[in-house]
Design an enzyme around this catalytic site. Structure first.
Site, PDB file in Angstrom:
ATOM      1  N   SER A 210       0.705  -1.457  -0.270  1.00  0.00           N
ATOM      2  CA  SER A 210      -0.054  -0.237   0.275  1.00  0.00           C
ATOM      3  C   SER A 210       1.012   1.011  -0.280  1.00  0.00           C
ATOM      4  CB  SER A 210      -0.756   0.042   1.383  1.00  0.00           C
ATOM      5  OG  SER A 210      -0.754  -0.574   2.474  1.00  0.00           O
TER       6      SER A 210
ATOM      7  N   ASP B  74       7.514   6.195 -11.990  1.00  0.00           N
ATOM      8  CA  ASP B  74       6.910   6.536 -13.102  1.00  0.00           C
ATOM      9  C   ASP B  74       7.466   7.706 -13.168  1.00  0.00           C
ATOM     10  OD1 ASP B  74       5.226   4.465 -13.277  1.00  0.00           O
ATOM     11  OD2 ASP B  74       3.511   5.844 -12.319  1.00  0.00           O
TER      12      ASP B  74
ATOM     13  N   LYS C  94      -1.084  -4.056  -2.533  1.00  0.00           N
ATOM     14  CA  LYS C  94      -2.804  -4.356  -1.843  1.00  0.00           C
ATOM     15  C   LYS C  94      -2.889  -1.931  -2.796  1.00  0.00           C
ATOM     16  CE  LYS C  94      -4.869  -2.503   2.209  1.00  0.00           C
ATOM     17  NZ  LYS C  94      -5.571  -0.843   1.465  1.00  0.00           N
TER      18      LYS C  94
END
Length: 438
Positions: A293, A304, A318
């Protein structure tokens, strides 16, 4: 006020008349089937109260019913009675009594998501992917997770015995002594000219502690810091705003994560603040199957934005956000999955996880051991949890395999992945790898 969590699951009486509905009384509202099921529930509860072989605690029965409804939705939704709600609030603040272990439930067993650093659980060598089948010799298989949490927490200095099931190992018992768990979520050190920062969880103190750590490292290294290892392995997650805060320390603006709820217009975007703390310092982020998470949000954002090389093993996967919704005085709260989260490139991590740019195994696996894992499908991840949400983009987790880079047969070191990260930052080809990513 709602708290928004993205970590693994933590660990009211309604009057009977509230469940007694006449399905024909409001035909226009289209909920006849629901009213019939509520009427069925009320009838069953009445039968239990009058005909069960022993007296029942009606409060416990009702709480179990509510929790059962929520846990049937996904592994991370649950009911928190008033005591559990207070305990959750204390845990989020970063200090509580217990063993220092993050858990969820799978197939009736308690599954260890990760032990926290420097706690009774980590010192007893409890590992991510272990199952807990009994507490003090009494089975907890099939027991609600919140009940197991209650048993594991207790007064500091008291002892507890856990029965552990681990892959390819005979079941064994571990004796632990409860203590105050102070979640000092950030630790750091300087090795030559490379900084090392370990984030073990995302609580209310994490961002501030990270900024202090980076400031200390820069002061100690002067202008000579040549790289940074950010260790997010076995980090089970925590607070969403802290994931954004940590990402902001390594980014100069830009999106960190977006969340999307049930309705098309229920979209929120979270951006990094401008003012990167260690601009131009190369970063390697370490992840593994216990990185979940909030840890995945940070890794995904830095990946990214081409700000870091991600190294290690595919993360837990998750990709959902839980809102803790108070129900009022003496009614506790519900922990409800209210949205999915997406990386800046619009990738859903749910079930699939973050795949590292450089895959490195921590332990060596033989072909036979991998074949056994594939046969029994015992790989530990979000995708394997009962009732796990599907990935709405159709992304799937990479099948179990043996990474090309794993410890040699005669390896005698303590942390192969960390050694490889330091080696990568010291190598002359690191700059070219960074430029290829950009």
């Amino acid at each position: 006020m709602r708290l928004r969590f993205i970590g693994p699951a933590l660990a009211g009486v309604i009057g009977l008349s509230a469940f007694v509905w006449n399905a024909d009384s409001s035909p226009e509202n289209g909920h006849a089937d629901t009213y019939q099921q509520l009427d069925l529930f009320a009838e069953i509860l009445a039968r239990v109260q009058t005909e069960y072989v022993a007296d029942v605690d009606e409060t416990e029965v009702m709480e179990a019913s509510i929790d059962g409804m929520l846990t049937s939705l996904d592994p991370h939704s649950s009911y928190l009675n008033p005591e559990e709600y207070r305990s959750m609030q204390v845990q989020a603040s970063g200090e509580y009594g217990g063993l220092g272990i993050e858990i969820t439930q799978q197939d009736g067993f308690i599954l260890v998501v990760s032990p926290m650093d420097d706690t009774p659980a980590s010192r007893a060598d409890i590992q991510s992917g272990d199952y807990i089948s009994a507490i003090n010799g009494e089975t907890i298989v099939g027991q609600p997770m919140n009940d197991s949490l209650k048993q594991m927490r207790g007064a500091p200095g008291t002892d507890i015995n856990l029965t552990i099931l681990r892959e390819n190992v005979e079941p064994f018992d571990v004796s632990l002594t409860r203590e105050i768990i102070k979640q000092n979520s950030v630790s750091y050190r300087l090795e030559d000219t490379i900084g090392y920062v370990r984030i073990s969880t995302f609580n209310e103190r994490t961002t501030d502690s990270l900024i202090e750590a980076l400031s200390s490292l820069k002061k100690e290294a002067g202008s000579t810091m040549t790289g940074l290892v950010l260790d997010l392995r076995n980090n089970p997650g925590g607070l969403l705003n802290q994931a954004v805060g940590v990402s902001s320390a390594f980014l100069d603006g830009g999106e960190v994560v977006s969340t999307r709820g049930r309705h098309p217009n229920d979209v929120q975007r979270y951006n990094a603040r401008q003012g990167e703390k260690i601009a131009d310092v190369p970063i390697i982020v370490l992840i593994n199957g216990g990185s979940a998470s909030a840890a995945e949000i940070v890794a995904g954002a830095l990946q990214d934005h081409n700000r870091a090389i991600i190294m290690g093993e595919t993360s837990f996967g998750k990709g959902s956000v839980q809102s803790v919704i108070p129900l009022g005085p003496q009614r506790g709260a519900i922990r409800l999955t209210t949205s999915r989260y997406y990386t800046p490139s619009n990738a859903s991590i749910q079930g699939a996880g973050i795949e590292p740019d450089v895959e490195v195994a921590q332990t060596r696996l033989s072909e036979e051991e991998m074949a056994d894992i594939e046969k029994r499908r015992k790989r530990y991840s979000e995708a394997n949890l009962r009732n796990a949400l599907e990935n709405d983009q159709g992304r799937e987790r990479r099948a179990p395999h043996i990474p090309a880079d794993q410890p040699p047969v005669d390896y005698e070191g303590e942390d192969y992945q960390l050694e490889r990260a330091f080696g990568k930052l010291r190598s002359t080809d690191f700059a070219s790898d960074q430029s290829q990513k950009g």
